[in-house]
Scaffold this active site. Structure first.
Site, PDB file in Angstrom:
ATOM      1  N   HIS B  12      25.083  39.050  -6.360  1.00  0.00           N
ATOM      2  CA  HIS B  12      25.121  37.690  -5.799  1.00  0.00           C
ATOM      3  C   HIS B  12      23.810  37.324  -5.099  1.00  0.00           C
ATOM      4  O   HIS B  12      23.799  36.518  -4.172  1.00  0.00           O
ATOM      5  CB  HIS B  12      26.323  37.534  -4.859  1.00  0.00           C
ATOM      6  CG  HIS B  12      26.324  38.476  -3.685  1.00  0.00           C
ATOM      7  ND1 HIS B  12      27.469  39.063  -3.181  1.00  0.00           N
ATOM      8  CD2 HIS B  12      25.330  38.933  -2.899  1.00  0.00           C
ATOM      9  CE1 HIS B  12      27.157  39.831  -2.152  1.00  0.00           C
ATOM     10  NE2 HIS B  12      25.873  39.762  -1.947  1.00  0.00           N
ATOM     11  N   HIS B  59      27.136  36.923   4.824  1.00  0.00           N
ATOM     12  CA  HIS B  59      25.808  37.337   5.296  1.00  0.00           C
ATOM     13  C   HIS B  59      25.354  36.515   6.495  1.00  0.00           C
ATOM     14  O   HIS B  59      24.158  36.375   6.733  1.00  0.00           O
ATOM     15  CB  HIS B  59      24.779  37.161   4.187  1.00  0.00           C
ATOM     16  CG  HIS B  59      25.075  37.873   2.902  1.00  0.00           C
ATOM     17  ND1 HIS B  59      26.109  37.519   2.081  1.00  0.00           N
ATOM     18  CD2 HIS B  59      24.472  38.922   2.303  1.00  0.00           C
ATOM     19  CE1 HIS B  59      26.108  38.323   1.015  1.00  0.00           C
ATOM     20  NE2 HIS B  59      25.141  39.175   1.133  1.00  0.00           N
ATOM     21  N   HIS B 193      20.185  48.223  -3.751  1.00  0.00           N
ATOM     22  CA  HIS B 193      19.063  47.490  -3.172  1.00  0.00           C
ATOM     23  C   HIS B 193      19.004  47.728  -1.674  1.00  0.00           C
ATOM     24  O   HIS B 193      20.022  48.014  -1.043  1.00  0.00           O
ATOM     25  CB  HIS B 193      19.093  46.000  -3.491  1.00  0.00           C
ATOM     26  CG  HIS B 193      20.260  45.186  -2.971  1.00  0.00           C
ATOM     27  ND1 HIS B 193      21.579  45.456  -3.250  1.00  0.00           N
ATOM     28  CD2 HIS B 193      20.277  44.076  -2.191  1.00  0.00           C
ATOM     29  CE1 HIS B 193      22.353  44.536  -2.688  1.00  0.00           C
ATOM     30  NE2 HIS B 193      21.597  43.702  -2.018  1.00  0.00           N
ATOM     31  N   GLU B 240      27.241  47.080  -0.654  1.00  0.00           N
ATOM     32  CA  GLU B 240      28.120  45.994  -1.115  1.00  0.00           C
ATOM     33  C   GLU B 240      29.012  46.411  -2.287  1.00  0.00           C
ATOM     34  O   GLU B 240      29.955  45.700  -2.632  1.00  0.00           O
ATOM     35  CB  GLU B 240      27.281  44.770  -1.524  1.00  0.00           C
ATOM     36  CG  GLU B 240      26.605  44.086  -0.355  1.00  0.00           C
ATOM     37  CD  GLU B 240      25.574  43.053  -0.781  1.00  0.00           C
ATOM     38  OE1 GLU B 240      25.177  42.245   0.079  1.00  0.00           O
ATOM     39  OE2 GLU B 240      25.146  43.043  -1.959  1.00  0.00           O
TER      40      GLU B 240
END
Lengths: 135, 284
Positions: B12, B59, B193, B240
């Site tokens: 995303h 976030h 990441h 995530e």
């Protein structure tokens, strides 16, 4: 700073090059992260640009946080409890994307940081028969 | 018949939203990622699900560190995306399904979970980008949304096992819903990441491929690592994958992979899109 002398803190697992944003960091960084959270609002972003020191006063940033913001020192912001999800909103104001942030934090040039990402480059695609003709 | 037709798992990255806003889908940098959605579009056109139950992490649009729920379930009549600090706000609203939301809340609490319940909430790019990818254009979204937020921001995070169990409880709740709606489940974020620290730019294709190869046939393989193991393996935002683990838990039928696209890099991220079919188990 909060909690850092506690027995639990001494047993924390170390992950190289990585800050685990936990309760200690969340306490230390609260003011800086609260300021960055406010940047969801465009008028707040403009107010920061117009008067950075005054805006930091409003959120009671610590001296270490202020100095890191003044110096655009990303590692300093992280050390002062900044969380990257909130700092990303400040980075946007400063015109920095996540590759710029990566270069600043690793000490690489932007080109070298992008090249390091591309060193992993690959594309692998699988599509089952049911949907094969779509791909 | 199973009410859950399948699962859609996708990165995303906010930059994807920026690329959509600028119409860069055919740009050479972006095309290999966007092309991964062709099978997803075909699947959605065939299945026509009525509801999307989305496991994601906020976030810093709806939740801040003043009140950070480990699990939060939306029960609003409508959700919106707003500016997250970089000036992009997707306009299409997300219709909610409060009755199904409350049914899920009732059932997961009966399964000993303790979620925060939200009758008003914003959804950030972790919902907005997957919706834009799955239903591009400007028509109203054809599905109603039940958002389920998992804390992947402030440690301690819920364990992979706990997230998987939450997903199972949500899956049981959906299957026990009395309505006729067909449901698709989403898990968003990942894969490996890391945005911050001296290890910024960390990507681990071996771990990602381990997740991709086990997601459909053996999701419990992903539970062998605890959250800090995953941070070390996949990066501090690679964690995530918890959203994927939860969403996979909701698929309680016979599961098979219909499509998978792994493309590195998109922004600082090893991006992936996986489509799983969920069908009723046939008993011998």
């Amino acid at each position: 700073m909060s909690g850092q002398a506690s027995p639990a803190a001494q047993e924390k697992r170390a992950i190289p090059g990585t800050i685990v944003f936990d309760g200690d960091a969340a306490q230390d960084g609260y003011a800086l992260n609260a300021m960055c959270y406010s940047f969801n609002s465009e008028p707040n972003r403009k107010a920061f640009v117009a008067d950075e020191e005054g805006y930091m006063d409003r959120f009671n940033l610590t001296e270490a946080q202020r100095q890191a913001v003044r110096n655009r020192d990303v590692l300093g912001m992280l050390a002062a409890g900044g969380n990257v999800y909130y700092l990303a909103k400040l980075a946007g104001i400063l015109g920095l994307n996540v590759q710029d942030l990566g270069a600043l934090q690793t000490g690489m040039t932007l080109e070298d940081f992008k090249a390091a990402l591309l060193s992993h480059a690959m594309t692998e695609t699988h599509v089952a028969d049911r949907l094969g003709e779509a791909a | 018949m199973s009410q859950i037709c399948g699962g859609i798992f996708t990165s995303h990255v906010p930059g994807i939203g920026n690329a959509i806003a600028k119409g860069l889908q055919q740009d050479p940098y972006w095309k290999p990622f966007f092309d991964g959605f062709a099978p997803v579009h075909k699947f959605l056109a065939e299945e026509k699900p009525d509801v999307a139950v989305v496991f994601y992490n906020d976030h810093g649009l709806n939740f801040f560190l003043d009140k950070m729920p480990t699990f939060a379930i939306g029960a609003a009549p409508e959700y919106k995306h707003e500016d997250e600090g970089w000036g992009i706000a997707f306009e299409r609203p997300y219709p909610g399904h409060p009755d199904l939301s409350w049914h899920i809340i009732e059932q997961v609490v009966a399964s000993e979970f303790d979620p925060v319940t939200c009758q008003s909430m914003l959804v950030d790019h972790a919902v907005a980008v997957p919706f834009e990818l799955c239903w591009p254009g400007s028509d109203a979204f054809p599905v109603k949304l039940v958002p389920i937020a998992i804390n992947t921001v402030q440690h301690p995070l819920p364990s992979p096992k706990r997230c998987h169990e939450l997903g199972k409880a949500v899956g049981r709740a959906i299957e026990s819903w009395g309505g006729e709606e067909k449901v698709v489940v989403f898990g968003t974020g990942g894969l490996s990441h890391q945005l911050e620290g001296e290890r910024a730019g960390h990507i681990n294709t071996d771990y990602d491929k381990f997740c991709l190869s086990n997601l459909a046939p053996d999701p419990e393989a992903l539970l062998q690592h605890d959250t800090l193991d995953i941070v070390e393996l996949a990066g501090s935002q690679g964690v995530e994958i918890l959203n994927w683990i939860a969403a996979r838990g909701a698929l309680g039928g016979k599961v098979r992979e219909l499509a998978s696209n792994y493309h590195v890099p998109i922004s600082n991220t090893a991006a992936a899109t996986v489509l799983l079919e969920n069908s009723e188990k046939v008993l011998a």
